[in-house]
Design a protein around this motif. Sequence first.
Motif, PDB file in Angstrom:
ATOM      1  N   PRO A 292       0.625  -0.914  -0.194  1.00 44.03           N
ATOM      2  CA  PRO A 292       0.202  -0.173  -0.116  1.00 44.03           C
ATOM      3  C   PRO A 292       0.325   1.348   0.174  1.00 44.03           C
ATOM      4  N   ALA A 293       0.330   2.658  -0.513  1.00 39.65           N
ATOM      5  CA  ALA A 293       1.276   3.285  -0.463  1.00 39.65           C
ATOM      6  C   ALA A 293       2.019   3.890   0.900  1.00 39.65           C
ATOM      7  N   ASP A 294       0.634   4.290   1.514  1.00 37.83           N
ATOM      8  CA  ASP A 294       1.686   4.724   3.038  1.00 37.83           C
ATOM      9  C   ASP A 294       3.144   4.063   3.314  1.00 37.83           C
ATOM     10  N   ARG A 295       2.905   2.392   2.591  1.00 31.83           N
ATOM     11  CA  ARG A 295       4.071   1.108   3.153  1.00 31.83           C
ATOM     12  C   ARG A 295       4.925   1.301   2.374  1.00 31.83           C
ATOM     13  N   GLN A 296       4.859   2.252   1.613  1.00 36.08           N
ATOM     14  CA  GLN A 296       5.690   2.029   0.581  1.00 36.08           C
ATOM     15  C   GLN A 296       6.625   3.391   0.985  1.00 36.08           C
ATOM     16  N   LEU A 297       5.811   4.604   1.171  1.00 30.10           N
ATOM     17  CA  LEU A 297       7.051   5.473   1.441  1.00 30.10           C
ATOM     18  C   LEU A 297       7.446   5.195   2.702  1.00 30.10           C
ATOM     19  N   TRP A 298       7.104   4.705   4.125  1.00 28.50           N
ATOM     20  CA  TRP A 298       7.580   4.324   5.791  1.00 28.50           C
ATOM     21  C   TRP A 298       9.135   3.503   4.762  1.00 28.50           C
ATOM     22  N   GLU A 299       9.172   2.582   4.036  1.00 30.83           N
ATOM     23  CA  GLU A 299      10.130   1.153   3.419  1.00 30.83           C
ATOM     24  C   GLU A 299      11.429   2.740   3.020  1.00 30.83           C
ATOM     25  N   GLY A 300      10.963   3.717   2.346  1.00 25.50           N
ATOM     26  CA  GLY A 300      11.540   4.208   1.506  1.00 25.50           C
ATOM     27  C   GLY A 300      12.449   5.172   2.194  1.00 25.50           C
ATOM     28  N   LEU A 301      11.682   6.019   3.149  1.00 28.42           N
ATOM     29  CA  LEU A 301      11.942   6.285   4.487  1.00 28.42           C
ATOM     30  C   LEU A 301      12.732   5.542   4.930  1.00 28.42           C
ATOM     31  N   GLY A 302      12.448   4.687   4.992  1.00 31.16           N
ATOM     32  CA  GLY A 302      13.535   3.507   6.080  1.00 31.16           C
ATOM     33  C   GLY A 302      14.693   3.267   5.007  1.00 31.16           C
ATOM     34  N   ALA A 303      14.552   2.897   4.446  1.00 31.15           N
ATOM     35  CA  ALA A 303      15.836   2.873   3.837  1.00 31.15           C
ATOM     36  C   ALA A 303      16.358   3.864   3.603  1.00 31.15           C
ATOM     37  N   PHE A 304      16.383   5.079   3.224  1.00 38.71           N
ATOM     38  CA  PHE A 304      17.004   6.328   3.068  1.00 38.71           C
ATOM     39  C   PHE A 304      17.271   7.009   4.482  1.00 38.71           C
ATOM     40  N   PHE A 305      17.128   6.644   5.655  1.00 37.26           N
ATOM     41  CA  PHE A 305      17.640   6.845   7.014  1.00 37.26           C
ATOM     42  C   PHE A 305      18.359   5.877   7.050  1.00 37.26           C
ATOM     43  N   THR A 306      18.117   4.213   6.859  1.00 41.98           N
ATOM     44  CA  THR A 306      18.807   3.526   6.832  1.00 41.98           C
ATOM     45  C   THR A 306      20.886   3.497   5.885  1.00 41.98           C
ATOM     46  N   HIS A 307      20.242   4.365   4.986  1.00 45.13           N
ATOM     47  CA  HIS A 307      21.303   4.149   4.111  1.00 45.13           C
ATOM     48  C   HIS A 307      22.327   5.400   5.124  1.00 45.13           C
ATOM     49  N   THR A 308      21.569   6.894   4.792  1.00 50.06           N
ATOM     50  CA  THR A 308      22.219   7.703   5.237  1.00 50.06           C
ATOM     51  C   THR A 308      22.877   7.708   7.030  1.00 50.06           C
ATOM     52  N   GLY A 309      22.471   7.340   8.228  1.00 49.83           N
ATOM     53  CA  GLY A 309      22.807   6.470   9.039  1.00 49.83           C
ATOM     54  C   GLY A 309      24.172   5.847   9.223  1.00 49.83           C
ATOM     55  N   ARG A 310      24.044   4.841   7.726  1.00 47.40           N
ATOM     56  CA  ARG A 310      25.519   4.013   8.339  1.00 47.40           C
ATOM     57  C   ARG A 310      26.496   4.645   6.817  1.00 47.40           C
ATOM     58  N   ASN A 311      26.296   5.294   6.707  1.00 44.28           N
ATOM     59  CA  ASN A 311      27.329   5.757   5.755  1.00 44.28           C
ATOM     60  C   ASN A 311      27.493   7.472   5.929  1.00 44.28           C
ATOM     61  N   PRO A 312      27.607   8.203   7.519  1.00 39.76           N
ATOM     62  CA  PRO A 312      27.571   9.437   7.698  1.00 39.76           C
ATOM     63  C   PRO A 312      28.797  10.064   6.991  1.00 39.76           C
TER      64      PRO A 312
END
Length: 231
Positions: free
Chosen positions: A85-105
């Motif tokens: 669903p749309a909200d889950r897609q946005l949630w997973e996209g944001l999660g991927a963004f913050f996971t990547h930026t957090g792991r690669n400061p």
Amino acid sequence: MGAVKTKRMPRAVREQQMLDAAVQIFGQRGYRAASMDEIAELAGVSKPLVYLYLNSKEDLFTACIRREAAALVEAVRAGVRRDLPADRQLWEGLGAFFTHTGRNPDAWAVLHLQARTHGEPFAAEVTAMREEIVAFVTQLILDAAREALPQALGCARAGRYPHDPDLPEREVGGLAEALVGAAESLAAWANATPGVTARQAAATLMNFAWAGLGDLMAGRPWSPPEEPADG
């Protein structure tokens, strides 16, 4: 004597090793303060080899920006399952963004801070990455609007909602820009704030953004107050 001894390895592997070192130095010390000597030493190679592979400090920095921008875009795209669903897609996209930026400061510092403040050629590389992410988020919002449209129109016909939820393209583009801008600022904050996880950062932005987006998709947009008449 004093030259850095290097083991023989494929050029592509050696180049990535140099880029890894450069991202760390650029991210932590800044573009101007970083030196090719530091980068070569951290990479375990000679400075002439760095110049041989990557030509100049400017070219090395550009290569870092391009590599890290591509990695971030790929991480966000790979993190979204389009069957959700749309909200889950946005949630997973944001999660991927913050996971990547957090792991690669250091990489995020290069993209978010250094590249934007040291000249147009560098800033243009980041702008291209940002435009790709904004386009991707725009499509997510458009898909969410289409998903919500049948239900919202049914409610409108029943008299419960006064607005048509079919969003204009310009408005969707503005929403995507605002969401990406908020994510960028929040990533910088999360990386500078001990204990903030990628999940917490994503939840913060979802709570900030999706409540409003959800109402918009359902045909309940917020309207500014009427301007007082000139008297």
